[in-house]
Write an enzyme that holds these catalytic residues in place. Structure first.
Site, mmCIF file in Angstrom:
data_model
loop_
_atom_site.group_PDB
_atom_site.id
_atom_site.type_symbol
_atom_site.label_atom_id
_atom_site.label_comp_id
_atom_site.label_asym_id
_atom_site.label_seq_id
_atom_site.Cartn_x
_atom_site.Cartn_y
_atom_site.Cartn_z
ATOM 1 N N ASP A 184 -10.410 -2.355 2.278
ATOM 2 C CA ASP A 184 -11.030 -3.672 1.844
ATOM 3 C C ASP A 184 -9.857 -4.704 0.901
ATOM 4 O O ASP A 184 -10.187 -5.818 0.612
ATOM 5 C CB ASP A 184 -11.830 -3.655 0.683
ATOM 6 C CG ASP A 184 -12.179 -2.308 -0.434
ATOM 7 O OD1 ASP A 184 -10.331 -1.926 -0.772
ATOM 8 O OD2 ASP A 184 -12.144 -2.131 -1.345
ATOM 9 N N SER A 185 -8.577 -4.447 1.404
ATOM 10 C CA SER A 185 -7.618 -5.053 0.603
ATOM 11 C C SER A 185 -8.045 -6.285 1.712
ATOM 12 O O SER A 185 -7.175 -6.744 1.691
ATOM 13 C CB SER A 185 -5.890 -4.720 1.257
ATOM 14 O OG SER A 185 -6.508 -3.575 2.948
ATOM 15 N N GLU A 241 -13.747 4.904 -3.438
ATOM 16 C CA GLU A 241 -13.108 4.909 -4.893
ATOM 17 C C GLU A 241 -13.365 5.175 -6.269
ATOM 18 O O GLU A 241 -14.806 5.068 -6.145
ATOM 19 C CB GLU A 241 -12.433 3.373 -5.396
ATOM 20 C CG GLU A 241 -11.814 2.594 -4.105
ATOM 21 C CD GLU A 241 -11.321 1.818 -4.943
ATOM 22 O OE1 GLU A 241 -11.561 1.258 -6.457
ATOM 23 O OE2 GLU A 241 -10.628 0.295 -4.484
ATOM 24 N N GLU A 253 -2.979 6.251 -5.413
ATOM 25 C CA GLU A 253 -2.221 4.924 -5.043
ATOM 26 C C GLU A 253 -1.580 4.749 -6.404
ATOM 27 O O GLU A 253 -2.136 4.860 -7.986
ATOM 28 C CB GLU A 253 -3.459 3.940 -4.504
ATOM 29 C CG GLU A 253 -2.396 2.463 -4.716
ATOM 30 C CD GLU A 253 -3.816 1.602 -4.207
ATOM 31 O OE1 GLU A 253 -4.710 1.943 -3.346
ATOM 32 O OE2 GLU A 253 -3.331 0.529 -3.911
HETATM 33 O O1 KIV Z 1 -8.507 -1.112 1.058
HETATM 34 C C1 KIV Z 1 -6.806 -0.993 1.166
HETATM 35 O O2 KIV Z 1 -6.127 -1.093 2.059
HETATM 36 C C2 KIV Z 1 -6.241 0.845 1.079
HETATM 37 C C3 KIV Z 1 -4.995 1.178 0.414
HETATM 38 C C4 KIV Z 1 -4.048 0.604 -0.255
HETATM 39 C C5 KIV Z 1 -5.300 2.569 0.311
HETATM 40 O O3 KIV Z 1 -7.384 1.280 0.190
#
Ligand code: KIV
Length: 281
Positions: free
Chosen positions: A46-47, A117, A184
């Site tokens: 979700d980045s 998460e 993380e």
């Molecule tokens: O959303 C993402 O890219 C992530 C990674 C940073 C592990 O959760």
């Protein structure tokens, strides 16, 4: 048929101390390129919200956004295991809703597992999702969907209380049945201890070299981010190469150098003469 990387390969890799590689992808061509380059697993993170959609954080990302991009990624992948992030509030509104959303990411999106998460607060949802036949990856340490609780992007687990909480949550997630765990921005020695203490593989990001595998955001790897976070490494200046290509294109169009005949299509001579007469009136 090419052999897919699966949850069994995650497990085998941990047992044989073979490091697991994971990168994020959000679109078809990038996912295809990574898959062909041989990455073990691809995370539709979700980045996405920040690196592709231009939001400030991940809390704006919706199920529809995740589905749209997961579909694009899975169309490009033959071998890597594709894992999709469950977005903000998609697993906090009751177990039925959590299972429904995880199921959509598999059924409609085409991925093989979901990531979510949190620790003890989400173990009931994790159990419910797994009992529907959907593998779950956990995510502890800095968890970006809780940015407003953390008061910004900060490494987690530096004090004894927070370190203990992360280690306990890791054990609880393992007990709940996650096949793997992302840690993380956790101090590297804590991440090393947690990795050793668990039977499931720990995938680190900003958590040192003693984890069982590593994940990075592809925009950081390719130098496409607006900045380079401390934990990342830029392996290629794709932003620089792209900017120079765009500048060259602009210059060539303005100077009439592009396109040439090589880039153009020809038509039959008679047809050309006829249309020329007609248009000239
Ligand atoms: O959303 C993402 O890219 C992530 C990674 C940073 C592990 O959760």
């Amino acid at each position: 048929m090419e052999k897919r990387f699966t949850v069994n390969d995650f497990d085998e890799s941990k047992k044989s101390r073979r490091k697991i590689t994971m990168l994020t992808a959000y679109d078809y061509p990038t996912a295809k390129l990574m898959d062909e380059a041989g990455v073990d697993s691809i995370l539709v993170g979700d980045s996405l919200g920040m690196v592709v959609l231009g939001y400030e954080d991940t809390t704006k990302v919706t199920m529809e956004d995740m589905l749209h991009h997961t579909k694009a990624v899975t169309r490009g992948v033959k071998k890597a295991m594709v894992i999709a992030d469950m977005p903000f509030l998609s697993y906090h509104l009751g177990r039925i809703e959590s299972v429904r959303n995880a199921g959509r990411l598999l059924g409609e999106g085409g991925c093989s597992a979901v990531k979510l998460e949190g620790g003890r607060a989400v173990t009931d949802d994790i159990r419910a999702i797994i009992s529907a036949g959907i593998p779950v990856m956990g995510h502890l340490g800095y968890t970006p969907q809780s940015i407003n609780l953390f008061g910004g992007h900060k490494a987690q687990g530096k004090t004894i209380d927070t370190a203990r909480r992360i280690a306990e949550d890791a054990r609880l997630l393992q007990e709940a049945g996650v096949f793997s765990l992302v840690l993380e921005c956790v101090p590297f020695r804590l991440a090393g201890l947690i990795s050793k203490s668990l039977e499931i593989p720990v995938i680190g990001i900003g958590s040192g070299n003693d984890c069982d595998g590593q994940v990075l955001v592809i925009h950081d790897v390719l130098g496409l981010g607006s900045f380079s976070p401390k934990h990342a490494k830029v392996y290629a200046d794709v932003a620089g190469i792209s900017a120079s290509a765009v500048r060259n294109y602009i210059e060539e169009v303005k100077e009439g150098v592009f396109p040439t005949e090589k880039n153009s299509f020809i038509m039959e001579e008679d047809a050309y003469k006829q249309i020329e007469r007609e248009l000239k009136g």
